[in-house]
Motif scaffolding. Sequence first.
Motif, PDB file in Angstrom:
ATOM      1  N   ALA A   7      41.356  54.625  49.950  1.00 42.36           N
ATOM      2  CA  ALA A   7      41.372  55.069  51.345  1.00 42.36           C
ATOM      3  C   ALA A   7      42.362  56.219  51.510  1.00 42.36           C
ATOM      4  O   ALA A   7      43.461  56.184  50.959  1.00 42.36           O
ATOM      5  CB  ALA A   7      41.761  53.922  52.276  1.00 42.36           C
ATOM      6  N   GLY A   8      41.964  57.214  52.271  1.00 42.29           N
ATOM      7  CA  GLY A   8      42.849  58.341  52.547  1.00 42.29           C
ATOM      8  C   GLY A   8      42.235  59.674  52.202  1.00 42.29           C
ATOM      9  O   GLY A   8      42.302  60.627  52.979  1.00 42.29           O
ATOM     10  N   GLY A   9      41.642  59.757  51.024  1.00 38.23           N
ATOM     11  CA  GLY A   9      40.994  60.988  50.612  1.00 38.23           C
ATOM     12  C   GLY A   9      41.965  62.077  50.177  1.00 38.23           C
ATOM     13  O   GLY A   9      43.187  61.896  50.147  1.00 38.23           O
ATOM     14  N   LEU A  10      41.404  63.232  49.833  1.00 37.59           N
ATOM     15  CA  LEU A  10      42.204  64.344  49.335  1.00 37.59           C
ATOM     16  C   LEU A  10      43.164  64.864  50.397  1.00 37.59           C
ATOM     17  O   LEU A  10      44.278  65.299  50.074  1.00 37.59           O
ATOM     18  CB  LEU A  10      41.283  65.471  48.857  1.00 37.59           C
ATOM     19  N   GLU A  11      42.763  64.818  51.658  1.00 39.90           N
ATOM     20  CA  GLU A  11      43.643  65.296  52.726  1.00 39.90           C
ATOM     21  C   GLU A  11      44.961  64.528  52.721  1.00 39.90           C
ATOM     22  O   GLU A  11      46.048  65.116  52.828  1.00 39.90           O
ATOM     23  CB  GLU A  11      42.944  65.139  54.084  1.00 39.90           C
ATOM     24  N   LEU A  15      49.399  62.762  43.242  1.00 45.27           N
ATOM     25  CA  LEU A  15      48.780  63.479  42.131  1.00 45.27           C
ATOM     26  C   LEU A  15      47.273  63.603  42.318  1.00 45.27           C
ATOM     27  O   LEU A  15      46.692  64.655  42.059  1.00 45.27           O
ATOM     28  CB  LEU A  15      49.062  62.743  40.809  1.00 45.27           C
ATOM     29  N   ASN A  16      46.635  62.517  42.729  1.00 48.67           N
ATOM     30  CA  ASN A  16      45.177  62.477  42.854  1.00 48.67           C
ATOM     31  C   ASN A  16      44.772  61.518  43.965  1.00 48.67           C
ATOM     32  O   ASN A  16      45.562  60.668  44.391  1.00 48.67           O
ATOM     33  CB  ASN A  16      44.508  61.973  41.560  1.00 48.67           C
ATOM     34  N   TYR A  17      43.511  61.659  44.368  1.00 45.16           N
ATOM     35  CA  TYR A  17      42.857  60.617  45.161  1.00 45.16           C
ATOM     36  C   TYR A  17      41.655  60.133  44.364  1.00 45.16           C
ATOM     37  O   TYR A  17      40.839  60.934  43.888  1.00 45.16           O
ATOM     38  CB  TYR A  17      42.384  61.123  46.525  1.00 45.16           C
ATOM     39  N   ILE A  18      41.528  58.816  44.227  1.00 41.64           N
ATOM     40  CA  ILE A  18      40.414  58.223  43.494  1.00 41.64           C
ATOM     41  C   ILE A  18      39.712  57.229  44.418  1.00 41.64           C
ATOM     42  O   ILE A  18      40.343  56.308  44.937  1.00 41.64           O
ATOM     43  CB  ILE A  18      40.904  57.498  42.227  1.00 41.64           C
ATOM     44  N   GLY A  19      38.433  57.423  44.627  1.00 44.30           N
ATOM     45  CA  GLY A  19      37.704  56.489  45.478  1.00 44.30           C
ATOM     46  C   GLY A  19      36.508  57.148  46.127  1.00 44.30           C
ATOM     47  O   GLY A  19      36.057  58.213  45.724  1.00 44.30           O
ATOM     48  N   SER A  20      36.017  56.490  47.151  1.00 43.01           N
ATOM     49  CA  SER A  20      34.890  57.017  47.902  1.00 43.01           C
ATOM     50  C   SER A  20      35.403  57.773  49.120  1.00 43.01           C
ATOM     51  O   SER A  20      36.455  57.451  49.659  1.00 43.01           O
ATOM     52  CB  SER A  20      33.986  55.862  48.353  1.00 43.01           C
ATOM     53  N   ASP A  21      34.693  58.783  49.521  1.00 40.42           N
ATOM     54  CA  ASP A  21      34.978  59.455  50.781  1.00 40.42           C
ATOM     55  C   ASP A  21      34.318  58.623  51.874  1.00 40.42           C
ATOM     56  O   ASP A  21      33.083  58.516  51.933  1.00 40.42           O
ATOM     57  CB  ASP A  21      34.411  60.879  50.757  1.00 40.42           C
ATOM     58  N   ASP A  22      35.115  58.004  52.724  1.00 45.93           N
ATOM     59  CA  ASP A  22      34.580  57.036  53.672  1.00 45.93           C
ATOM     60  C   ASP A  22      33.643  57.662  54.691  1.00 45.93           C
ATOM     61  O   ASP A  22      32.638  57.051  55.073  1.00 45.93           O
ATOM     62  CB  ASP A  22      35.735  56.297  54.363  1.00 45.93           C
TER      63      ASP A  22
END
Length: 329
Positions: free
Chosen positions: A126-130, A138-145
């Motif tokens: 949760a959170g995303g690249l933003e 360092l990174n965001y890993i997951g789904s774009d909600d």
Amino acid sequence: MTYITRIAALLSTALIGAGTAALAQDDSQTGADIFVIGGKADDPFWSIVKRGAEDAGQIVEAQGGSVTWLGPQNYDNLGADAADLIRTAISQGADAIVGPNWVPESMDEAFAAVVEADIPLILYNAGGLEAADRLGALNYIGSDDFLAGKAAGEYFAQAGVTNVVCVNTLPGAANLQAQCAGLAEGVTAAGGTAEELPLPMTSFGNPTAVSQAVKAHLLQNPDVTGLYTIGNVDANSASIAITQAGAAGRVQLGGFNMDQTILDNISSGAQLFAIDQQGYLQGFLAVSLLNNHVNYGLTVPTRQILTGPGIVDASNVEATLAGVQSGTR
């Protein structure tokens, strides 16, 4: 099992062997102590994420490090409790931290403390690249909600379901609000309508409370033709509610995440589809990347690593069942 999941499994086997060999050659290696903030260990979805983190943890442990999972006792005060877990990880000497940015207004300060302490941070789930950019992760890993919700809305619309309700049992959680917003955009772009049904946070994980609330809404709103839920437990509750409301022929069901019951329902036609975010990969990749960063200074150029959304429906449900049986889907 998807192609990327197979690759992850092969990498896991290879790297565990490599890590064990390296450790045998250098007994002085201390490794990385990685703390992972996640959901309740008995939450069906988060148990899969935890499995991924623990599988990657075999590599970490072979190299002299450790992986510690920290989750809340319940979801009643999610943001504040998660912020406390982040601070606990800092106080216990974490070399690296993984965490979801569920409620930014409650959690951003704690994440900022991680970065200020020069502890490598990866956001996941949760959170995303933003959020990763804002917090210095360092990174965001997951789904774009938002995209997950939009994909669900478009799928509903293509199936002719154009009056959809997003059942949100964790209102206020930024990632879930984004899902409902994405769902609305996907449906309305096709000329349909969508609304959010926010339920008290105490209803999350309470099948009876969710079923009764959804049943009441369907009885009061006979024009509703679709329901979308933000988790697999809620989807199972909504499926019961549809039956109890006598709406099985009228209301189609879709939702985020899945389990054996949901896949059986998709196979039988009781549920139209599920959005898969591949939680196993979220835990596995986050721990693996942080371990390599702490030990060897390795990074990847892709700062947003998307594990979803994917759609599981009648066309691919049988191929997905094997992953559920292995605890990775």
